[in-house]
Structure formats: structure tokens, C-alpha cells
Design an enzyme around this catalytic site. Structure first.
Site, PDB file in Angstrom:
ATOM      1  N   GLN A  90      -4.445 -16.526 -16.743  1.00  0.00           N
ATOM      2  CA  GLN A  90      -3.088 -16.397 -17.264  1.00  0.00           C
ATOM      3  C   GLN A  90      -2.138 -17.405 -16.627  1.00  0.00           C
ATOM      4  O   GLN A  90      -1.308 -18.012 -17.310  1.00  0.00           O
ATOM      5  CB  GLN A  90      -2.556 -14.986 -17.021  1.00  0.00           C
ATOM      6  N   ALA A 107      -2.539 -20.829 -18.071  1.00  0.00           N
ATOM      7  CA  ALA A 107      -1.976 -20.896 -19.415  1.00  0.00           C
ATOM      8  C   ALA A 107      -0.459 -20.808 -19.410  1.00  0.00           C
ATOM      9  O   ALA A 107       0.219 -21.465 -20.208  1.00  0.00           O
ATOM     10  CB  ALA A 107      -2.561 -19.781 -20.280  1.00  0.00           C
ATOM     11  N   GLU A 108       0.097 -20.013 -18.503  1.00  0.00           N
ATOM     12  CA  GLU A 108       1.540 -19.798 -18.481  1.00  0.00           C
ATOM     13  C   GLU A 108       2.301 -20.975 -17.880  1.00  0.00           C
ATOM     14  O   GLU A 108       3.267 -21.454 -18.450  1.00  0.00           O
ATOM     15  CB  GLU A 108       1.863 -18.530 -17.672  1.00  0.00           C
ATOM     16  N   SER A 109       1.877 -21.414 -16.696  1.00  0.00           N
ATOM     17  CA  SER A 109       2.689 -22.389 -15.963  1.00  0.00           C
ATOM     18  C   SER A 109       1.908 -23.556 -15.386  1.00  0.00           C
ATOM     19  O   SER A 109       2.512 -24.441 -14.765  1.00  0.00           O
ATOM     20  CB  SER A 109       3.405 -21.675 -14.810  1.00  0.00           C
ATOM     21  N   TYR A 117      -2.930 -18.157 -27.651  1.00  0.00           N
ATOM     22  CA  TYR A 117      -2.720 -17.766 -26.257  1.00  0.00           C
ATOM     23  C   TYR A 117      -3.853 -16.865 -25.775  1.00  0.00           C
ATOM     24  O   TYR A 117      -4.437 -17.097 -24.708  1.00  0.00           O
ATOM     25  CB  TYR A 117      -1.380 -17.043 -26.164  1.00  0.00           C
TER      26      TYR A 117
END
Length: 338
Positions: free
Chosen positions: A76, A79-81, A180
């Protein structure tokens, strides 16, 4: 980026009655569990893939609940940051976990005990992310959506909000959310490590080749020695693996393309070398009689009492505990290849 029309509480993400069928690709029936649990367990963390500064917190966050593993948390974050603790998205999401301010106000925790819950603090962000993920898992589970993997729904809710998951009774038809979820589940393999337990080189390769497909959808009749493919019947619209094609793929690639075992679980349990339960090692293949007299399911033992398998329609390649009541109560046979 946030989804247009999603609830205000959403976290903006930085990352984007069946008949028996005879088919030539299987030479017989295709196997699927009818009543088995999904198995949300995660593999161990590949610490080398995680920036050193975050490893301890990732491991701690991955203990928050059974639905959230360290590898999932790490996937995660990428993928997020992209592991940037000061990241800010165009819509205002902040930090490693890309929390929107309103969501952070509700869920933020002061994990590093410095007196402030700060979305730009990696410790605070990671522990808050795990806390929120676990809440989302319970929330989507309460919707009682059939033939679904809670982990996939949890990730969709993280991106698009739980209300959207409830509304659509599954992953919402938003391109961003679908991408996502798929991306994170692919990344889980990158951040996963097999439990260390004595294994022959061939068995270790079987595990490694299967492990890379963690998070890949189950597709009835799908999957070949070349990878995921579209299945047949109710698997026709899904690109993925079924239980026996995952095993066939892993053994084929573990052998360097020299060994192609049978396509169905009924065939696979007649091949290789019989192994007793006391001699069970990672990479061994376990056949199960789940729904009758035939060996209708097969899985790969990965060590520490865990199996890796493609459970059934609506779920993904995932781990499960071999000692879980469902599996422990079923007849089993073990085979070793290589």
C-alpha cells in the site's frame, strides 16, 4: 487521486448452478472449492524490499489484525506515496499513507508517543493505516457480499470509501479503484518472503514461483504454464489461475520448463513422490477432498503450517492455515516433485 463522487471520508490514494464441463485444456473436470474459507493470511515480510527506517513499524503494523499483513502494508505504501513521508497529493492527501485531513482527524494515532498524531510521521501514518485497514475489513465483511475476498474489498474501500463498496456490492466500477486494488495485490508478492524452513532447492523454487502471483484472481479453468489466462464458464471473464493451474505453473517453472505435470488436481495427486505428513516440506503439493470422493482441490505447502493456493471464484491466490478447521477436517494426500 480521489474518486469523483466518493464519500468525504475516503482516503485519496496516490496510486492509482454450474454444470460439469469437459474441456480439452484440462482433460476432465476443473476443480473449485464450494465452501472453503478464503484465507487472508500473509506471507512473511521481505525486509530487504522495505526501506530500513520503516521496517520495524511495518512489522508492528502488520500485527494489528489477521486481515492485514506486513507485506500488504508495504505494498500500500509503495502505491500510495512511493515511500515518501512528505508526499502531498493534488487533492490534499498527506504523508506515507496519503490520508485526507478529515479522515486523519478521525483515525490518526500518536504511535511514536511524541504528543502529536502527525500524518507526516512514518510511525503515526503506518499504525493509523493498519488501524483503518482493519476497521475497513470488518466494515466490508459486515456487508456479507458473497464470493468475494475481504482483502480486495478492504483495499477498494480504502481508495473509494466503504459506501461505494456497499453500493456496488463489490469493487466499484471506477477505473482508478480497480487499478489500485490490482496494483497493490501484485506488489504484495514483492514484499513477501517465504517462511524460513528447511526445503530442498526445488521445493523453494516451487514456492517462489507460486508466491509471485499472490493476489491474482481465481479463474475457473484459467491459468497455464505461461501464467494467468481467462478461464471457462464462470471464469471466462476473469484472467487468473485455478488451484491446479497455479500448481502446474509453479512446478513447471521450478523445473526450468523440464517438468509439466497434469492439469487437474485429480491427476496431480497421482504424480510425483508420495510424502507422509511427518515429512512435509515447503514446495510439497497437498491434495484435498473437499466436496466428495475426488481430489478436488490442491495447494502448495510454504512452511510454518501455511499453504498457498487459489481458493475459489471471487477470491485471489492467498495463504491459509493448514490447521484451520475446514482444511484439517478434510482427507489429504501429499506429493513431492523434483
Amino acid at each position: 487521486m480521489s474518486i469523483k463522487g466518493a464519500p468525504a471520508a475516503l482516503l485519496a490514494a496516490g496510486g492509482t448452478a454450474l454444470a460439469l464441463i469437459a474441456t480439452a485444456i484440462t482433460g476432465g473436470s476443473i476443480d473449485e472449492q464450494d465452501n472453503a474459507p478464503g484465507g487472508q493470511g500473509g506471507l512473511g515480510l521481505n525486509v530487504e524490499a522495505v526501506p530500513a527506517a520503516y521496517r520495524d513499524w511495518i512489522l508492528q503494523a502488520g500485527k494489528t489484525c489477521a486481515d492485514v499483513s506486513p507485506a500488504l502494508i508495504a505494498a500500500q505504501i509503495e502505491a500510495e506515496s512511493g515511500w515518501n513521508p512528505t508526499a502531498r497529493s493534488p487533492v490534499g492527501a498527506q504523508g506515507l499513507s496519503q490520508f485526507m485531513p478529515g479522515t486523519w482527524d478521525t483515525w490518526g494515532v500518536d504511535a511514536d508517543n511524541n504528543g502529536t498524531a502527525d500524518p507526516f510521521s512514518p510511525a503515526d501514518a503506518l499504525m493509523t493505516q493498519a488501524r483503518y485497514d482493519c476497521w475497513l475489513a470488518e466494515k466490508v465483511r459486515s456487508y456479507k457480499i458473497k464470493n468475494t475476498d475481504v482483502r480486495r474489498l478492504m483495499l477498494a474501500a480504502y481508495n473509494a470509501g466503504p459506501g461505494a463498496v456497499e453500493q456496488y456490492r463489490g469493487i466499484p466500477p471506477y477505473a482508478e479503484t480497480q487499478a489500485y486494488v490490482a496494483r497493490i495485490l501484485r506488489l504484495v508478492a514483492k514484499y513477501s518472503a517465504t517462511i524460513e524452513e528447511p526445503a530442498g532447492p526445488f521445493g523453494a523454487r516451487v514456492v517462489a514461483h507460486a508466491q509471485r502471483w499472490t493476489g491474482t484472481p481465481y479463474s475457473w479453468g484459467g491459468g497455464t504454464i505461461n501464467g494467468p489466462s481467462f478461464g471457462v464458464a464462470h471464469g471466462a471473464g476473469t484472467r487468473g489461475f485455478d488451484c491446479s493451474s497455479l500448481v502446474q505453473y509453479a512446478v513447471y517453472h521450478a523445473s526450468g520448463g523440464k517438468l509439466t505435470i497434469g492439469r487437474t488436481s485429480q491427476t496431480q495427486v497421482t504424480q510425483g513422490k508420495p510424502v507422509t505428513r511427518d515429512d512435509l516440506r515447503p514446495g510439497d503439493i497437498i491434495g484435498f477432498r473437499l466436496n466428495g470422493a475426488s481430489w478436488d482441490h490442491v495447494a502448495i505447502y510454504i512452511g510454518d503450517g501455511q499453504i498457498l493456493h487459489a481458493p475459489r471464484t471471487g477470491q485471489t491466490v492467498a495463504t491459509a492455515r493448514l490447521g484451520d478447521g475446514y482444511y484439517a477436517s478434510k482427507p489429504q494426500t501429499i506429493r513431492r516433485f523434483g
